[in-house]
Design an enzyme around this catalytic site. Structure first.
Site, PDB file in Angstrom:
ATOM      1  N   GLY A 234      -6.910  -2.597  -4.682  1.00  0.00           N
ATOM      2  CA  GLY A 234      -6.606  -2.664  -6.112  1.00  0.00           C
ATOM      3  C   GLY A 234      -7.462  -3.743  -6.758  1.00  0.00           C
ATOM      4  N   SER A 235      -6.967  -4.297  -7.857  1.00  0.00           N
ATOM      5  CA  SER A 235      -7.765  -5.262  -8.615  1.00  0.00           C
ATOM      6  C   SER A 235      -7.630  -6.667  -8.039  1.00  0.00           C
ATOM      7  CB  SER A 235      -7.298  -5.272 -10.075  1.00  0.00           C
ATOM      8  OG  SER A 235      -5.972  -5.777 -10.135  1.00  0.00           O
ATOM      9  N   GLU A 256      -9.131  -4.932  -0.353  1.00  0.00           N
ATOM     10  CA  GLU A 256     -10.311  -4.149  -0.775  1.00  0.00           C
ATOM     11  C   GLU A 256     -10.250  -4.130  -2.304  1.00  0.00           C
ATOM     12  OE1 GLU A 256     -13.159  -2.236  -1.372  1.00  0.00           O
ATOM     13  OE2 GLU A 256     -12.871  -1.062   0.454  1.00  0.00           O
ATOM     14  N   CYS A 290     -14.724   1.202  -6.853  1.00  0.00           N
ATOM     15  CA  CYS A 290     -15.121  -0.208  -6.704  1.00  0.00           C
ATOM     16  C   CYS A 290     -16.590  -0.361  -6.335  1.00  0.00           C
ATOM     17  CB  CYS A 290     -14.222  -0.893  -5.686  1.00  0.00           C
ATOM     18  SG  CYS A 290     -14.117   0.034  -4.153  1.00  0.00           S
TER      19      CYS A 290
HETATM   20  P1  ADP Z   1      -5.291  -0.710 -10.751  1.00  0.00           P
HETATM   21  O1  ADP Z   1      -5.703  -1.325 -12.045  1.00  0.00           O
HETATM   22  O2  ADP Z   1      -6.406  -0.132  -9.988  1.00  0.00           O
HETATM   23  O3  ADP Z   1      -4.085   0.165 -10.818  1.00  0.00           O
HETATM   24  P2  ADP Z   1      -3.804  -2.923  -9.866  1.00  0.00           P
HETATM   25  O4  ADP Z   1      -4.321  -4.087  -9.136  1.00  0.00           O
HETATM   26  O5  ADP Z   1      -3.278  -3.091 -11.230  1.00  0.00           O
HETATM   27  O6  ADP Z   1      -4.965  -1.873  -9.797  1.00  0.00           O
HETATM   28  O7  ADP Z   1      -2.660  -2.240  -9.031  1.00  0.00           O
HETATM   29  C1  ADP Z   1      -2.817  -1.985  -7.670  1.00  0.00           C
HETATM   30  C2  ADP Z   1      -1.466  -1.827  -7.041  1.00  0.00           C
HETATM   31  O8  ADP Z   1      -0.720  -3.015  -7.166  1.00  0.00           O
HETATM   32  C3  ADP Z   1      -0.632  -0.717  -7.633  1.00  0.00           C
HETATM   33  O9  ADP Z   1      -0.044  -0.014  -6.552  1.00  0.00           O
HETATM   34  C4  ADP Z   1       0.430  -1.448  -8.437  1.00  0.00           C
HETATM   35  O10 ADP Z   1       1.642  -0.737  -8.418  1.00  0.00           O
HETATM   36  C5  ADP Z   1       0.559  -2.744  -7.665  1.00  0.00           C
HETATM   37  N1  ADP Z   1       0.965  -3.896  -8.472  1.00  0.00           N
HETATM   38  C6  ADP Z   1       0.527  -4.234  -9.700  1.00  0.00           C
HETATM   39  N2  ADP Z   1       1.090  -5.390 -10.109  1.00  0.00           N
HETATM   40  C7  ADP Z   1       1.907  -5.801  -9.095  1.00  0.00           C
HETATM   41  C8  ADP Z   1       2.775  -6.934  -8.887  1.00  0.00           C
HETATM   42  N3  ADP Z   1       2.914  -7.876  -9.799  1.00  0.00           N
HETATM   43  N4  ADP Z   1       3.439  -7.012  -7.715  1.00  0.00           N
HETATM   44  C9  ADP Z   1       3.288  -6.069  -6.771  1.00  0.00           C
HETATM   45  N5  ADP Z   1       2.484  -4.997  -6.906  1.00  0.00           N
HETATM   46  C10 ADP Z   1       1.802  -4.854  -8.049  1.00  0.00           C
END
Ligand code: ADP
Length: 489
Positions: A234-235, A256, A290
């Protein structure tokens, strides 16, 4: 037909699909906004139950012979191929994935499983010499226990498999929390396939949740002692939040994350090859991967000729409904992604950048866009925060060494590429890139299940392919001594 075929939509815990309930959320087609499925909205209780199931299943899964696990992975690979059309359709209507990329993901996933099927036979330790007389020292790898995975929506199907298969191949059991943007194609379809293949109850578990409701499930992962590693895609923004929690709970992490992925085109490069590689690298999955190329540094003497050839290719890309034949650019995943790409483009244009091609947006379908003459104070060109959309910056350089330095002036370190007619020169530059991946004469975006993907710096850590053994096992030292011991007291 934009509806998803009948997929399972509830949690999969301990070998059972949870009963349908009213606690659901809408899973929508990013192109049309239509609801394609109602998905179970889980929370802490489901997260805890999934972790408990994976924990209970761990000893038996870890003790299976390599051959037993191999036959399961091979079956899952066959089923995955059989369900090619379901998966491709699902990725189109749930994640806006065009057919070529979706189909590639299905093939890559089956390929990954067939490779992983043999990893149980890899050498798993060393015998070491000891300074203690009569002692034999054995170092053996063993699985960690439960691995909790966050699967992403962008390369939903393949990256979903990567999250299941790598830890499981090395004897771990898993709990998966798919992204709320693609719960079916990033987790629930995988559960259907693994169930059909006969994987034991509890060895894999999937829990879904409503948008922005990830935290209670994440709490279940972080607060359980059974969970030994968090495997996150994710991010970097979310990774920092989760990383802080991993610090508090002393959990290992595999991350990643994003990338900026520069491409350097030297003056001796084949212009057509360079244009092909950039067009593909920048606009694959409408710039939402990515490893997409975000910025191209091109030698000034070939800059204009290169830009003409690139623009001709990019102009021919068909954008629209990913279910339509020939479409390679589908919709962006959500309105936030559209807004970010629009803002970054508007900022660049307002500060004097030149629009080479693209720039328009119809609903969520953003035309692949190329910018030149971009001032340095524009976010899209700075490399400090990736633009997750089809926006490419092309910049001329006079000095290749300066281009190499500029290309690395970014917190990210995932992928990079160099195009040149002189492979030795390319190799020399490649060795000086501080990235997890660098391609000489290839796009920044490349996918092979056997090769180790992964980044350095803010792009994360951990590697795929069989190198994941480092991430999903730990080593235990065992000694056996056959002579009387000598102790200091
Ligand atoms: P994207 O912008 O690619 O969706 P994110 O980093 O926002 O990437 O999200 C990646 C994952 O992290 C998703 O599965 C989301 O549900 C989860 N996520 C986002 N914020 C939180 C948080 N505060 N705690 C736990 N999981 C999170």
């Amino acid at each position: 037909m934009t509806h998803a075929p009948a997929f399972r939509t509830t949690h999969f815990i301990n070998g059972q699909w949870s009963p349908e309930s009213d606690n659901t959320f809408d899973d929508c087609n990013p192109l049309t906004g239509e609801v394609i499925a109602s998905i179970a909205a889980g929370g802490r209780a489901e997260g805890d139950a999934a972790v408990a199931a994976a924990h209970a299943a761990f000893p038996a899964w870890a003790a299976m012979t390599p051959g037993e696990r191999q036959s399961l992975f091979l079956k899952a690979a066959d089923i995955t191929e059989r369900r090619h059309d379901d998966a491709v359709h699902l990725m189109a209507v749930e994640a806006g994935t065009a057919r070529a990329f979706a189909s590639f993901q299905v093939r890559l996933s089956a390929n990954l499983m067939r490779q992983a099927a043999s990893w149980g036979y890899l050498p798993y330790g060393d015998l070491l010499k000891s300074d203690t007389p009569g002692r034999m020292a054995m170092v053996a790898r063993k699985p960690l226990g439960v691995v909790a995975g966050f699967t992403p929506w962008n390369g939903a199907f393949y990256l979903g498999w990567r999250t299941f298969v790598l830890p499981m191949a090395f004897g771990n059991t898993v709990v998966i929390k798919p992204s709320e943007e693609a719960p079916l194609s990033a987790g629930l379809l995988h559960a259907e396939i693994l169930e059909e293949a006969g994987f034991p109850a509890g060895s894999f578990n999937v829990v879904t949740h409503a948008p922005r409701q990830a935290e209670p499930i994440a709490d279940a992962f972080f607060e359980s002692r059974a969970v030994r590693s968090i495997n996150f895609t994710g991010s970097d923004k979310t990774a920092r939040i989760l990383g802080a929690r991993a610090g508090q709970t002393l959990k290992r992490m595999v991350l990643e994350l994003g990338g900026f992925n520069p491409m350097i085109i030297l003056a001796d490069a084949d212009l057509d090859e360079a244009a092909k590689a950039v067009n593909f690298g920048a606009f694959f999955h409408q710039g939402q991967i990515c490893m997409n190329t975000r910025k191209v540094y091109v030698a000034r003497e070939i800059h204009d000729a290169f830009l003409d050839r690139l623009a001709a290719r990019t102009n021919s890309l068909k954008a629209g409904d990913p279910l339509e034949a020939g479409v390679v650019i589908g919709p962006l995943i959500n309105d936030r992604a559209v807004a970010q790409t629009k803002e970054r483009l508007a900022e660049a244009l307002s500060k004097g950048a030149r629009l080479v091609t693209g720039g328009s947006c119809d609903g969520r379908v953003f035309q692949p866009t190329i910018l030149a003459n971009v001032p340095q104070d524009v976010l899209a060109t700075q490399g400090c925060d990736e633009t997750f959309g089809p926006l490419l910056v092309v910049e001329a350089f006079d000095d290749p060494e300066q281009a190499l330095a500029d290309a690395q002036d970014t917190p990210y370190g995932l992928s990079a590429a160099i195009m040149t007619g002189n492979a030795a020169r390319g190799l020399d530059m490649a060795q000086r890139f501080d990235t997890g991946i660098v391609h000489v004469n290839g796009a920044t975006m490349a996918g092979e299940a056997s090769l180790p993907n992964g980044g350095v710096k803010d792009s994360g850590w951990g590697r795929s392919g069989h190198y994941a053994v480092e991430d999903f096992t730990e080593i235990r030292l065992t000694t056996v001594t056959s002579k009387p011991g000598h102790y200091p007291f």
